[in-house]
Design a protein around this motif. Sequence first.
Motif, PDB file in Angstrom:
ATOM      1  N   ARG A  20      27.239   9.334  37.981  1.00 22.47           N
ATOM      2  CA  ARG A  20      27.600   8.092  38.670  1.00 22.47           C
ATOM      3  C   ARG A  20      27.944   7.012  37.656  1.00 22.47           C
ATOM      4  N   ARG A  21      27.267   7.013  36.510  1.00 22.99           N
ATOM      5  CA  ARG A  21      27.612   6.056  35.454  1.00 22.99           C
ATOM      6  C   ARG A  21      28.970   6.390  34.838  1.00 22.99           C
ATOM      7  N   VAL A  22      29.188   7.675  34.579  1.00 22.84           N
ATOM      8  CA  VAL A  22      30.464   8.090  33.993  1.00 22.84           C
ATOM      9  C   VAL A  22      31.594   7.910  35.000  1.00 22.84           C
ATOM     10  N   ASP A  23      31.334   8.251  36.267  1.00 21.36           N
ATOM     11  CA  ASP A  23      32.296   8.121  37.361  1.00 21.36           C
ATOM     12  C   ASP A  23      33.557   8.943  37.108  1.00 21.36           C
ATOM     13  N   PRO A  24      33.435  10.272  37.016  1.00 22.15           N
ATOM     14  CA  PRO A  24      34.616  11.101  36.776  1.00 22.15           C
ATOM     15  C   PRO A  24      35.543  11.103  37.991  1.00 22.15           C
ATOM     16  N   PRO A  25      36.813  11.445  37.814  1.00 23.85           N
ATOM     17  CA  PRO A  25      37.779  11.419  38.925  1.00 23.85           C
ATOM     18  C   PRO A  25      37.642  12.640  39.825  1.00 23.85           C
ATOM     19  N   THR A  26      36.565  12.705  40.576  1.00 24.28           N
ATOM     20  CA  THR A  26      36.308  13.827  41.471  1.00 24.28           C
ATOM     21  C   THR A  26      36.088  13.304  42.883  1.00 24.28           C
ATOM     22  N   PRO A  27      36.340  14.134  43.901  1.00 24.97           N
ATOM     23  CA  PRO A  27      36.142  13.669  45.279  1.00 24.97           C
ATOM     24  C   PRO A  27      34.685  13.426  45.625  1.00 24.97           C
ATOM     25  N   ASP A  28      33.757  14.049  44.910  1.00 25.06           N
ATOM     26  CA  ASP A  28      32.330  13.808  45.084  1.00 25.06           C
ATOM     27  C   ASP A  28      31.636  14.235  43.803  1.00 25.06           C
ATOM     28  N   LEU A  29      30.317  14.124  43.778  1.00 27.41           N
ATOM     29  CA  LEU A  29      29.553  14.447  42.566  1.00 27.41           C
ATOM     30  C   LEU A  29      28.591  15.603  42.800  1.00 27.41           C
ATOM     31  N   ARG A  30      28.922  16.475  43.727  1.00 26.20           N
ATOM     32  CA  ARG A  30      28.086  17.647  43.960  1.00 26.20           C
ATOM     33  C   ARG A  30      28.221  18.625  42.795  1.00 26.20           C
ATOM     34  N   LEU A  31      27.218  19.492  42.664  1.00 23.42           N
ATOM     35  CA  LEU A  31      27.156  20.377  41.501  1.00 23.42           C
ATOM     36  C   LEU A  31      28.410  21.238  41.385  1.00 23.42           C
ATOM     37  N   GLY A  32      28.854  21.843  42.484  1.00 19.92           N
ATOM     38  CA  GLY A  32      30.032  22.697  42.437  1.00 19.92           C
ATOM     39  C   GLY A  32      31.291  21.937  42.072  1.00 19.92           C
ATOM     40  N   THR A  33      31.423  20.710  42.582  1.00 17.50           N
ATOM     41  CA  THR A  33      32.597  19.895  42.272  1.00 17.50           C
ATOM     42  C   THR A  33      32.631  19.531  40.796  1.00 17.50           C
ATOM     43  N   LEU A  34      31.481  19.131  40.253  1.00 14.94           N
ATOM     44  CA  LEU A  34      31.422  18.784  38.834  1.00 14.94           C
ATOM     45  C   LEU A  34      31.653  20.010  37.960  1.00 14.94           C
ATOM     46  N   ALA A  35      31.154  21.166  38.390  1.00 18.51           N
ATOM     47  CA  ALA A  35      31.380  22.390  37.623  1.00 18.51           C
ATOM     48  C   ALA A  35      32.874  22.678  37.521  1.00 18.51           C
ATOM     49  N   ALA A  36      33.597  22.541  38.630  1.00 17.44           N
ATOM     50  CA  ALA A  36      35.042  22.771  38.607  1.00 17.44           C
ATOM     51  C   ALA A  36      35.742  21.744  37.722  1.00 17.44           C
ATOM     52  N   HIS A  37      35.308  20.491  37.801  1.00 18.89           N
ATOM     53  CA  HIS A  37      35.941  19.430  37.013  1.00 18.89           C
ATOM     54  C   HIS A  37      35.744  19.648  35.518  1.00 18.89           C
ATOM     55  N   TYR A  38      34.535  20.046  35.126  1.00 21.65           N
ATOM     56  CA  TYR A  38      34.235  20.218  33.706  1.00 21.65           C
ATOM     57  C   TYR A  38      34.529  21.632  33.201  1.00 21.65           C
TER      58      TYR A  38
END
Length: 650
Positions: A137-155
């Motif tokens: 939430r501090r970093v605020d990456p450009p993702t539709p949400d911050l769920r674990l699976g979404t962040l895994a795909a983003h990173y």
Amino acid sequence: MSLVSAAAPDVSDPHDYALDWALVDVETSGLTPRQHRVLSVAVVTLAPDGRQTGEFSTLLDPGCDPGPVHVHGLTAERLRGQPTFGQVAGRIAELLQGRVLVAHNAQFDYDFLAHEFARAGVHLPVARRLCTLALNRRVDPPTPDLRLGTLAAHYGVKQTRAHDALDDTRVLAGILRATLKEAARLDLSLPLVPCPPRQDPRFAPKAPKAPCAYRNPGRPAAGGPLVQGMKIAITGDTETARVDLVARSVAAGLNVMGSVSRHTSLLVTNDTASGSTKARRAITEGVPVVDERAFLRLLDDVRPGTPHEKPAAAEPAATTGTGTATTGTAAEPATGTVTATIPNQAAAARPAPAAAPAPPTPPATPPRRAETSAGVRPLSGRRVLVLGGTHPVSSRARGRIVELGGSAAVNLSASVTDVVLLPGAETDRRMARITSLLIPTHDAHWLTAPGTAPDATRDASPADSPAGDERARSPRVLPRGGVIDLPRTGTEFRWDVGASWAQQTRCEIDVVAFVVDEDEQVSCDEDFVFYGAPENPNGSVRLLSDGPTEQTIGVDLAAMPPAARRVVVCAAIDGAPAFGEVGAVQVTVASGTGAMPLAQVTVDAATTERTMVLAEIYRRGPLWRFRAVGQGYDHGLAALARTYGVDVAD
């Protein structure tokens, strides 16, 4: 039992923050730590240089129903015969010792571990924890949400089996490494949270208190009968076993309280001169006092009370996923008005409360137009950080950003598109990082031309923002007093109200919640949710301490007690400064952990206030609504709690 796999993702070299880490994931039989149990646990340890130094995973036999098998896939047959938590607690403690516990939504995992360790009688050796959800939430990456699976795909971290404790922990390791590097690029501090010792009494397992089904009718008339819903307190020794006396009272429809307040209907004691806290408070508040025998006679003739009003059934049709903003009706404050929900204290048949300090009049704010879908305003899709200036000047600048359709940021993150520099901004430590990141900066005149785009070289469309290609939508920006309907879909029952602010050095900020009834009063003191009591009796409202600059109140609307009509979310300062020195507080409402916020508001323009009503979720007919409040008061948290009927010791 260890489930070692050679396919673990690369988690090497998180050199930006050299700490020893213990990454944890638990699968559980439910969502309330003091009621439900851990079904599986996995721990992966990392050295300061990122090398994996250990790994442990096991299924557990909880000795109870495993709960939502459709989510975690752990059936009773599969868990039968596995070790109990007590049998593996020592091994887990070895892996946690001397390390920072890391989890996604870390308070959830930490609270479950704390309760399991308490049941096992083993010390939980965790002094600090880091939540990767709060960090992102501090970093605020450009993702539709911050769920674990979404962040895994983003990173770019491979996820093999969702809701598998060991796989989730390995995925978390990859997310941690990538997020730490991005946090270092933005020069962000880690939101480390100190953890209380296991012996903290809030971790002692206890049965939840059943809510009273009746409204409090006040106090009995002299010589009159008791009425269902009356609040009863008991103090001192009794001839009847206390547990039996309480059980009979509850069965009769009375509300047995653990303390005495101005809302107490009757105190039961066999020794009026005992000098106990309850007895002294009863004298002060004028609460009627009877002995045990008289009370037992009264229990034989308890008159019917008034049940709490049941909300109208929700219609099957659902609103859109973005919610519906409203400008109000005669009974509903219009969007743009400032509406605090401090309760009406003139309830019939109750003594008048002691006068609380008068709340200050909030600074005047210009009327702001409601959100509309027609047309795009100049700063639509932009997230603007204001640096420098006195608090009144910077507050007006943030208000102007909202008027122009933008979102006013309170901290530097990856989603910040522009920075407005006011006098003194050059001394802000973030300036060097803003310059190195090439974020556009502007002076105050950038905000002075109404109706025109401040930067004609950039399209104001949200799709052109840095996050536009991945974010499904931007949160709706509400003004103070703004109201939005929460969608009535079949799954969106859990809502998180989050608050965040700039890092403070002279004070701490506590976010709290009050679960109140039709009379704007708590049904029991336990409906005051704060750090010392982080959930209400049935666990439908919980405090999540995400870090030193943000906290969240989680609300499960499907589990709300029948008496609950409103959840009031507030903030209080612990320390010398007032909110005028703290600056802006950003408040968001999102459908569950890790979801993109549905709406947000920047609460600003405070001066000498030490407590603040930030927002509320309230019931209106078949709907639940969110209202941004932003009303401050000069008095402290204790005085605010008393206005909602909480008994607070002097």
